[in-house]
Design a protein around this motif. Sequence first.
Motif, PDB file in Angstrom:
ATOM      1  N   LEU A  28      27.802 -20.478  12.693  1.00  0.00           N
ATOM      2  CA  LEU A  28      27.999 -21.823  12.135  1.00  0.00           C
ATOM      3  C   LEU A  28      29.474 -22.120  11.901  1.00  0.00           C
ATOM      4  N   ALA A  29      30.257 -21.113  11.532  1.00  0.00           N
ATOM      5  CA  ALA A  29      31.705 -21.307  11.375  1.00  0.00           C
ATOM      6  C   ALA A  29      32.330 -21.668  12.722  1.00  0.00           C
ATOM      7  N   GLY A  30      31.852 -21.041  13.786  1.00  0.00           N
ATOM      8  CA  GLY A  30      32.343 -21.371  15.120  1.00  0.00           C
ATOM      9  C   GLY A  30      32.039 -22.816  15.492  1.00  0.00           C
ATOM     10  N   LEU A  31      30.837 -23.286  15.122  1.00  0.00           N
ATOM     11  CA  LEU A  31      30.522 -24.704  15.344  1.00  0.00           C
ATOM     12  C   LEU A  31      31.449 -25.582  14.514  1.00  0.00           C
ATOM     13  N   GLY A  32      31.790 -25.119  13.320  1.00  0.00           N
ATOM     14  CA  GLY A  32      32.727 -25.861  12.479  1.00  0.00           C
ATOM     15  C   GLY A  32      34.098 -25.950  13.112  1.00  0.00           C
ATOM     16  N   ASP A  33      34.551 -24.852  13.682  1.00  0.00           N
ATOM     17  CA  ASP A  33      35.855 -24.840  14.349  1.00  0.00           C
ATOM     18  C   ASP A  33      35.897 -25.832  15.506  1.00  0.00           C
ATOM     19  N   ARG A  34      34.756 -26.074  16.115  1.00  0.00           N
ATOM     20  CA  ARG A  34      34.660 -27.021  17.231  1.00  0.00           C
ATOM     21  C   ARG A  34      34.430 -28.459  16.764  1.00  0.00           C
ATOM     22  N   GLY A  35      34.329 -28.683  15.431  1.00  0.00           N
ATOM     23  CA  GLY A  35      34.097 -30.020  14.904  1.00  0.00           C
ATOM     24  C   GLY A  35      32.656 -30.461  14.978  1.00  0.00           C
ATOM     25  N   VAL A  36      31.743 -29.531  15.233  1.00  0.00           N
ATOM     26  CA  VAL A  36      30.319 -29.850  15.352  1.00  0.00           C
ATOM     27  C   VAL A  36      29.615 -29.737  13.997  1.00  0.00           C
ATOM     28  N   ASN A  37      29.782 -28.609  13.329  1.00  0.00           N
ATOM     29  CA  ASN A  37      29.169 -28.386  12.020  1.00  0.00           C
ATOM     30  C   ASN A  37      30.136 -28.913  10.956  1.00  0.00           C
ATOM     31  N   LEU A  38      29.799 -30.037  10.369  1.00  0.00           N
ATOM     32  CA  LEU A  38      30.680 -30.634   9.364  1.00  0.00           C
ATOM     33  C   LEU A  38      30.534 -29.950   8.020  1.00  0.00           C
ATOM     34  N   CYS A  39      29.327 -29.515   7.711  1.00  0.00           N
ATOM     35  CA  CYS A  39      29.047 -28.867   6.435  1.00  0.00           C
ATOM     36  C   CYS A  39      27.641 -28.283   6.541  1.00  0.00           C
ATOM     37  N   ALA A  51      17.676 -24.760   4.674  1.00  0.00           N
ATOM     38  CA  ALA A  51      19.093 -25.125   4.678  1.00  0.00           C
ATOM     39  C   ALA A  51      19.272 -26.515   5.262  1.00  0.00           C
ATOM     40  N   LEU A  52      20.437 -27.085   4.983  1.00  0.00           N
ATOM     41  CA  LEU A  52      20.852 -28.375   5.521  1.00  0.00           C
ATOM     42  C   LEU A  52      22.146 -28.169   6.287  1.00  0.00           C
ATOM     43  N   LEU A  53      22.202 -28.731   7.487  1.00  0.00           N
ATOM     44  CA  LEU A  53      23.409 -28.692   8.306  1.00  0.00           C
ATOM     45  C   LEU A  53      23.746 -30.127   8.692  1.00  0.00           C
ATOM     46  N   LEU A  54      24.983 -30.529   8.534  1.00  0.00           N
ATOM     47  CA  LEU A  54      25.430 -31.838   9.003  1.00  0.00           C
ATOM     48  C   LEU A  54      26.140 -31.608  10.329  1.00  0.00           C
ATOM     49  N   ILE A  55      25.501 -32.070  11.403  1.00  0.00           N
ATOM     50  CA  ILE A  55      25.941 -31.774  12.758  1.00  0.00           C
ATOM     51  C   ILE A  55      26.392 -33.053  13.457  1.00  0.00           C
ATOM     52  N   ARG A  56      27.578 -33.007  14.038  1.00  0.00           N
ATOM     53  CA  ARG A  56      28.089 -34.122  14.838  1.00  0.00           C
ATOM     54  C   ARG A  56      27.631 -33.888  16.283  1.00  0.00           C
ATOM     55  N   ALA A  57      26.907 -34.879  16.838  1.00  0.00           N
ATOM     56  CA  ALA A  57      26.365 -34.739  18.191  1.00  0.00           C
ATOM     57  C   ALA A  57      26.122 -36.123  18.778  1.00  0.00           C
ATOM     58  N   ASP A  58      25.941 -36.154  20.088  1.00  0.00           N
ATOM     59  CA  ASP A  58      25.671 -37.425  20.773  1.00  0.00           C
ATOM     60  C   ASP A  58      24.236 -37.899  20.591  1.00  0.00           C
ATOM     61  N   SER A  59      23.326 -36.970  20.284  1.00  0.00           N
ATOM     62  CA  SER A  59      21.920 -37.340  20.135  1.00  0.00           C
ATOM     63  C   SER A  59      21.229 -36.346  19.200  1.00  0.00           C
ATOM     64  N   LYS A  60      20.040 -36.726  18.756  1.00  0.00           N
ATOM     65  CA  LYS A  60      19.236 -35.841  17.914  1.00  0.00           C
ATOM     66  C   LYS A  60      18.915 -34.551  18.676  1.00  0.00           C
ATOM     67  N   ASP A  61      18.542 -34.691  19.951  1.00  0.00           N
ATOM     68  CA  ASP A  61      18.220 -33.502  20.751  1.00  0.00           C
ATOM     69  C   ASP A  61      19.423 -32.569  20.867  1.00  0.00           C
ATOM     70  N   GLU A  62      20.601 -33.137  21.079  1.00  0.00           N
ATOM     71  CA  GLU A  62      21.793 -32.301  21.174  1.00  0.00           C
ATOM     72  C   GLU A  62      22.064 -31.598  19.844  1.00  0.00           C
ATOM     73  N   ALA A  63      21.874 -32.295  18.729  1.00  0.00           N
ATOM     74  CA  ALA A  63      22.094 -31.683  17.415  1.00  0.00           C
ATOM     75  C   ALA A  63      21.202 -30.456  17.251  1.00  0.00           C
ATOM     76  N   VAL A  64      19.948 -30.574  17.645  1.00  0.00           N
ATOM     77  CA  VAL A  64      19.029 -29.436  17.548  1.00  0.00           C
ATOM     78  C   VAL A  64      19.444 -28.343  18.527  1.00  0.00           C
ATOM     79  N   ARG A  65      19.859 -28.726  19.725  1.00  0.00           N
ATOM     80  CA  ARG A  65      20.291 -27.722  20.716  1.00  0.00           C
ATOM     81  C   ARG A  65      21.470 -26.893  20.203  1.00  0.00           C
ATOM     82  N   PHE A  66      22.366 -27.518  19.438  1.00  0.00           N
ATOM     83  CA  PHE A  66      23.500 -26.768  18.881  1.00  0.00           C
ATOM     84  C   PHE A  66      23.022 -25.615  17.996  1.00  0.00           C
ATOM     85  N   THR A  67      21.832 -25.721  17.437  1.00  0.00           N
ATOM     86  CA  THR A  67      21.335 -24.669  16.541  1.00  0.00           C
ATOM     87  C   THR A  67      20.551 -23.581  17.270  1.00  0.00           C
TER      88      THR A  67
END
Length: 97
Positions: A28-39, A51-67
């Motif tokens: 998750l820290a790596g996603l943060g370094d990429r600007g994907v995981n905001l918190c 848990a709650l993750l605030l994820i920056r993504a182009d779509s809901k599907d992409e947000a889930v794929r990041f996890t």
Amino acid sequence: MPVYAVTYTYTDDSAGRDKHRPAHKEYLAGLGDRGVNLCSGPFGSQEDPGALLLIRADSKDEAVRFTEDDPFRRHGLVGAVAAREWLPMLGRLAAEI
């Protein structure tokens, strides 16, 4: 770019979470370094495990794929994942996004 509130519902395997927590946090820290995981972070001890993750993504599907490569997910420690678009309007985080 949109922000998604991604929620994890954990399984009952707390020992598994303890074992894989360092790799989970590193991922998750790596996603943060990429600007994907905001918190992100777990729910409080009096709440259902998850848990709650605030994820920056182009779509809901992409947000889930990041996890999908999160060690908690790869090792079956997350029983359910949900994502909803979130529109930050007020507060410090809203000003930074």
